[in-house]
Design an enzyme around this catalytic site. Structure first.
Site: not given
Length: 175
Positions: A68-69
């Site tokens: 996600t990051c």
């Protein structure tokens, strides 16, 4: 046996996190002191404090190199100048990681450098004071500040979706 140990470990971590957690920061609240809690350049030299002047974006991420990051943070790097044009003084990416991992991640995302500042809260103390420490729950947050006061906070309900904390969405919040 391994699953029993993993389940017990997860339950203990969740219980510990809930004991130290406080209410999530909200608009109007002051950003808690960062004195000696965050690191940027050296693992043995915490920042005396984080000087917040003007408007800033603090992107809290669960961890360097996470899926996600790796989708979320590049937008802030790529759109840095657009944020500056909207009056943002600084963009900070903060993770509960060790400094060596965070530096490697920054180098991986921006091999030619970036003015986006990557900070670590290796003990989780500062993130806890924001009420954003989590135990695999959907608390991916990005506060905007005016000086040391929270102006706006976006929190993902499903972090993998990056609906409210992506660079485009945060940029649209700025007038």
């Amino acid at each position: 046996m391994t699953s029993i140990i993993n389940t017990a470990t997860q339950a203990a971590h969740a219980a510990a996190a809930s004991l130290v957690a406080k209410a999530q920061i909200k608009p109007g609240d002051a950003i808690p002191s960062t004195q000696n809690l965050l690191k940027e350049d050296a693992a043995d030299k915490p920042l005396a404090s984080l000087s917040l002047t003007g408007k800033n974006v603090i992107v809290g991420v669960p961890g360097a190199f996470t899926g996600t990051c790796n989708k979320q943070v590049p937008g802030y790097i790529e759109k840095y100048e657009a944020f500056k044009a909207k009056g943002i003084n600084e963009i900070f990416v903060v993770a509960v990681n060790d400094l060596f991992t965070m530096k490697a991640w920054k180098e991986n995302l921006a091999p030619n450098g970036t003015p986006v500042r990557f900070l670590v809260d290796d003990t989780g103390a500062w993130v806890t004071s924001l009420g954003l420490l989590f135990d695999a729950t959907p608390l991916l947050g990005a506060p905007l500040t005016e000086g040391d006061k929270v102006d706006f906070i976006a929190v993902e309900q499903v972090p993998s979706d990056i609906q409210v904390t992506g660079a485009e969405t945060i940029l649209a919040q700025l007038s």
